[in-house]
Scaffold this motif. Structure first.
Motif, PDB file in Angstrom:
ATOM      1  N   LYS B 267      76.045  76.730  63.008  1.00 40.07           N
ATOM      2  CA  LYS B 267      75.975  75.806  61.871  1.00 40.07           C
ATOM      3  C   LYS B 267      77.384  75.291  61.565  1.00 40.07           C
ATOM      4  O   LYS B 267      78.309  76.077  61.356  1.00 40.07           O
ATOM      5  CB  LYS B 267      75.425  76.558  60.659  1.00 40.07           C
ATOM      6  CG  LYS B 267      74.388  75.783  59.862  1.00 40.07           C
ATOM      7  CD  LYS B 267      73.778  76.679  58.802  1.00 40.07           C
ATOM      8  CE  LYS B 267      72.630  76.017  58.069  1.00 40.07           C
ATOM      9  NZ  LYS B 267      71.713  75.238  58.885  1.00 40.07           N
ATOM     10  N   GLN B 268      77.539  73.994  61.540  1.00 44.50           N
ATOM     11  CA  GLN B 268      78.837  73.396  61.232  1.00 44.50           C
ATOM     12  C   GLN B 268      78.584  72.212  60.306  1.00 44.50           C
ATOM     13  O   GLN B 268      77.462  71.737  60.189  1.00 44.50           O
ATOM     14  CB  GLN B 268      79.534  72.926  62.509  1.00 44.50           C
ATOM     15  CG  GLN B 268      79.724  74.050  63.526  1.00 44.50           C
ATOM     16  CD  GLN B 268      80.464  73.624  64.775  1.00 44.50           C
ATOM     17  OE1 GLN B 268      81.672  73.635  64.849  1.00 44.50           O
ATOM     18  NE2 GLN B 268      79.702  73.197  65.778  1.00 44.50           N
ATOM     19  N   ASP B 269      79.657  71.723  59.709  1.00 52.30           N
ATOM     20  CA  ASP B 269      79.445  70.730  58.655  1.00 52.30           C
ATOM     21  C   ASP B 269      79.065  69.345  59.172  1.00 52.30           C
ATOM     22  O   ASP B 269      78.077  68.767  58.770  1.00 52.30           O
ATOM     23  CB  ASP B 269      80.708  70.609  57.792  1.00 52.30           C
ATOM     24  CG  ASP B 269      80.858  71.828  56.898  1.00 52.30           C
ATOM     25  OD1 ASP B 269      79.834  72.492  56.648  1.00 52.30           O
ATOM     26  OD2 ASP B 269      81.985  72.123  56.477  1.00 52.30           O
ATOM     27  N   ASP B 270      79.892  68.808  60.036  1.00 54.18           N
ATOM     28  CA  ASP B 270      79.707  67.402  60.375  1.00 54.18           C
ATOM     29  C   ASP B 270      80.317  67.098  61.735  1.00 54.18           C
ATOM     30  O   ASP B 270      80.863  67.979  62.408  1.00 54.18           O
ATOM     31  CB  ASP B 270      80.333  66.504  59.295  1.00 54.18           C
ATOM     32  CG  ASP B 270      81.797  66.843  59.063  1.00 54.18           C
ATOM     33  OD1 ASP B 270      82.399  67.566  59.896  1.00 54.18           O
ATOM     34  OD2 ASP B 270      82.362  66.401  58.045  1.00 54.18           O
ATOM     35  N   TYR B 292      74.716  64.514  65.817  1.00 53.94           N
ATOM     36  CA  TYR B 292      75.725  64.287  64.751  1.00 53.94           C
ATOM     37  C   TYR B 292      76.069  62.801  64.664  1.00 53.94           C
ATOM     38  O   TYR B 292      76.153  62.224  63.585  1.00 53.94           O
ATOM     39  CB  TYR B 292      76.999  65.091  65.040  1.00 53.94           C
ATOM     40  CG  TYR B 292      76.966  66.538  64.608  1.00 53.94           C
ATOM     41  CD1 TYR B 292      76.974  66.902  63.271  1.00 53.94           C
ATOM     42  CD2 TYR B 292      76.974  67.553  65.560  1.00 53.94           C
ATOM     43  CE1 TYR B 292      76.970  68.246  62.883  1.00 53.94           C
ATOM     44  CE2 TYR B 292      76.973  68.898  65.185  1.00 53.94           C
ATOM     45  CZ  TYR B 292      76.971  69.237  63.843  1.00 53.94           C
ATOM     46  OH  TYR B 292      76.971  70.552  63.463  1.00 53.94           O
ATOM     47  N   GLU B 293      76.277  62.197  65.824  1.00 52.57           N
ATOM     48  CA  GLU B 293      76.631  60.767  65.846  1.00 52.57           C
ATOM     49  C   GLU B 293      75.501  59.911  65.268  1.00 52.57           C
ATOM     50  O   GLU B 293      75.748  58.975  64.497  1.00 52.57           O
ATOM     51  CB  GLU B 293      76.946  60.335  67.292  1.00 52.57           C
ATOM     52  CG  GLU B 293      78.247  60.939  67.823  1.00 52.57           C
ATOM     53  CD  GLU B 293      78.379  60.860  69.342  1.00 52.57           C
ATOM     54  OE1 GLU B 293      79.482  61.158  69.848  1.00 52.57           O
ATOM     55  OE2 GLU B 293      77.380  60.531  70.027  1.00 52.57           O
ATOM     56  N   THR B 294      74.281  60.273  65.607  1.00 54.44           N
ATOM     57  CA  THR B 294      73.136  59.509  65.096  1.00 54.44           C
ATOM     58  C   THR B 294      73.030  59.651  63.587  1.00 54.44           C
ATOM     59  O   THR B 294      72.813  58.671  62.866  1.00 54.44           O
ATOM     60  CB  THR B 294      71.837  59.999  65.775  1.00 54.44           C
ATOM     61  OG1 THR B 294      71.977  59.861  67.185  1.00 54.44           O
ATOM     62  CG2 THR B 294      70.623  59.214  65.295  1.00 54.44           C
ATOM     63  N   ILE B 295      73.196  60.893  63.114  1.00 50.88           N
ATOM     64  CA  ILE B 295      73.070  61.151  61.673  1.00 50.88           C
ATOM     65  C   ILE B 295      74.165  60.410  60.901  1.00 50.88           C
ATOM     66  O   ILE B 295      73.908  59.786  59.873  1.00 50.88           O
ATOM     67  CB  ILE B 295      73.144  62.675  61.398  1.00 50.88           C
ATOM     68  CG1 ILE B 295      71.898  63.367  61.966  1.00 50.88           C
ATOM     69  CG2 ILE B 295      73.284  62.955  59.898  1.00 50.88           C
ATOM     70  CD1 ILE B 295      72.022  64.882  62.099  1.00 50.88           C
ATOM     71  N   GLU B 296      75.385  60.443  61.420  1.00 51.24           N
ATOM     72  CA  GLU B 296      76.515  59.912  60.641  1.00 51.24           C
ATOM     73  C   GLU B 296      76.851  58.468  60.976  1.00 51.24           C
ATOM     74  O   GLU B 296      77.446  57.760  60.168  1.00 51.24           O
ATOM     75  CB  GLU B 296      77.756  60.797  60.867  1.00 51.24           C
ATOM     76  CG  GLU B 296      77.537  62.211  60.337  1.00 51.24           C
ATOM     77  CD  GLU B 296      78.778  63.090  60.510  1.00 51.24           C
ATOM     78  OE1 GLU B 296      79.907  62.579  60.464  1.00 51.24           O
ATOM     79  OE2 GLU B 296      78.586  64.309  60.701  1.00 51.24           O
ATOM     80  N   GLN B 297      76.533  58.047  62.180  1.00 51.57           N
ATOM     81  CA  GLN B 297      76.966  56.709  62.608  1.00 51.57           C
ATOM     82  C   GLN B 297      75.793  55.812  62.999  1.00 51.57           C
ATOM     83  O   GLN B 297      76.000  54.671  63.408  1.00 51.57           O
ATOM     84  CB  GLN B 297      77.919  56.852  63.807  1.00 51.57           C
ATOM     85  CG  GLN B 297      79.152  57.699  63.471  1.00 51.57           C
ATOM     86  CD  GLN B 297      80.022  57.994  64.695  1.00 51.57           C
ATOM     87  OE1 GLN B 297      79.627  57.723  65.825  1.00 51.57           O
ATOM     88  NE2 GLN B 297      81.206  58.538  64.447  1.00 51.57           N
TER      89      GLN B 297
END
Lengths: 336, 336
Positions: B267-270, B292-297
């Motif tokens: 588990k990591q933040d971002d 991660y890229e999909t979620i944030e970008q």
């Protein structure tokens, strides 16, 4: 040629060549101790096994009586067991019963699942399971392949077919909805399957083997009563060459891989007309009659298998001779 | 004890006992010719293999140099390969990236799929695939079991663990959506996996093996650059006893069954914080950084593997010694 595996002799049993009439057999330790060993080295073994077979048929060879009840599945454990759902009628009924459409891709892209193959049961062994799991049988035809290279065409794949067998693909229906909802396919809902006592080379089927399909009825009895006798070669959307090629698209298949075409199902009109007693060809699994009941009556009426129930699966040639021997699995329920 | 399989000697290769430092090895034909044979008869073989191991470690035994590049996967073909998705963080990220919830049952009921096991690739073999299929690696820890009875509890199942291995569970990401939509799970999207050159008994991990889990980082390099080093024992929802018990609920497992816990994921933040260069532990598959890229970008930026890309997977003890040898798979793309 007919081959079987006796339970004696270790985890993989003992390979025997069986006479065409299933009366006699002979172990062939000098050729191959196990069926997997024969498949691993088929080019070297096949002609020697065929010689024994011919001698057995003419009674010229030393032999022992063949006892189907002493058999394990021809491959007691296998490295690959991939099962299809090639009888689209079955898929249509299942979908119709839950008011879902069959995607158009299903008519061109085979639906297959990766089965577990480490520990099959024998053709006369009990199916040990909890009644609450919804115990069902699925009567099917399967093939055993030699090595198949990645990317093989259906025609190339069909040439790699070494043997044909029947199977009772035991299914635990009440465990399926939750497993499929999880998205990763079957696991607990597909326990150990039972294969026919005898595996046969395709030539053994004569005119009943062409176009990489079996063209004979599969005969299913439930508790001694005829339950199904659909034609295996009818209403099957994909032949075995196509199914093997599907499996081999991204990986090579190793000798001894078992490929199934799914529960046999012929297109029939309705619940009344599909049943044996009203002239239909019946069914190869309980789930199928239950879908007719659901579609026409709102809910299934036929129960799944109960403690002591017996399913029998066989195939006969046009002269009425049993080809593969008899699968006969009795349910022995787990007491929780 | 450390065991490996050299490619020479047939489809199942040749079993060798390997010294702790991976420098020396010795074939043991008088004990077992293959790893499967040793697992089939573990009670009889184990102490003899351990004797050879101790002698190898003290340099008292005749030996040959151990060459990881000459190894096949410890089981070149297996009867059972069942892989879990026990790192729920990975599942949470995948679901979040497609705006879906994780069902609450996923925290109590393991998500597992039936893998294909007939033909693994070796630890240094190429991954041959079409770039359009979306070639990814998944770095995982796995165990090999002895016989496990149907209905075994997690504690009983944990006692049946014989060996620990690493795996690159090759995944073809672009084939997954269509396969999962069909409802029967993975097939073409999970081609042949590669296992670590060496399989080790759990005691070999010392304090890093307890509670049926491995407690060390898994180290992944992509094209020579550190890509991940998550702790295998952290954020894993199910231990190997639980995973084996899940698999054995409705069927017995036979000796030599391989059970995986899925791509390791802490588990990591971002996206920023999870990457190695910003102090995170990185990832064990490309799909995870892409989520991660999909979620944030809004969309993935990191490409899947391309022709010539190399993934390296290893695990080191607290003193920095390589435990399992090195998985190193280069992508060789199929020309369409």
């Amino acid at each position: 040629m007919k081959l079987a595996t006796l339970k004696q002799g270790g985890r993989d049993g003992t390979l025997v060549v069986v006479s065409r009439d299933l009366a006699r057999c002979r172990a062939v330790p000098a050729v191959a101790r196990t069926l997997q060993a024969a498949l691993d080295d088929w080019t070297a073994c096949e002609s020697q096994l065929r010689e024994v077979y011919e001698a057995l048929n003419s009674d010229a060879e030393e032999w022992q009586p063949f006892d189907e009840a002493a058999c394990h599945s021809p491959l007691p454990r296998a490295y690959q067991w991939a099962d299809g759902s090639a009888y689209i009628n079955h898929v249509e009924l299942v979908r119709k019963a839950r008011n879902a459409e069959v995607p158009s891709s299903f008519y061109t892209d085979p639906l297959m699942y990766q089965g577990g193959s480490d520990s099959f049961i024998g053709p006369r062994d009990a199916v040990v399971a909890d009644e609450a799991w919804g115990i069902d049988f699925e009567a099917e035809a399967t093939v055993v392949t030699g090595d198949v290279p990645r990317g093989a065409t259906p025609a190339e794949a069909a040439k790699a077919i070494r043997l044909v067998m029947l199977v009772n693909d035991v299914s635990l229906r009440n465990l399926i909805p939750n497993e499929l909802a999880k998205g990763f396919g079957f696991f607990q809902s597909k326990p150990a399957s039972a294969f026919s006592p005898v595996a046969v080379t395709p030539d053994e089927l004569g005119e009943a083997w062409h176009d990489a399909k079996v063209h004979l009825p599969l005969v299913v009895h439930l508790n001694g009563k005829l339950f199904g006798r659909p034609e295996v070669g009818v209403d099957v959307t994909f032949d075995f060459g196509q199914l093997i090629a599907h499996v081999a698209k991204t990986r090579e298949l190793e000798a001894g891989s078992i490929i199934g075409s799914g529960t046999v199902s012929n297109k029939q009109d309705d619940l009344w007309g599909s049943s044996i007693e009203h002239g239909g060809v019946g069914y190869c699994c309980l789930a199928e009659v239950r879908t007719y009941e659901t579609i026409e009556q709102g809910e299934p009426a036929t129960p799944f298998m109960r403690d002591g129930d017996v399913v029998r699966i066989e195939m006969f040639d046009r002269a009425g001779r049993n080809i593969f021997g008899t699968i006969e699995n009795r349910v022995a329920t787990l007491k929780g």
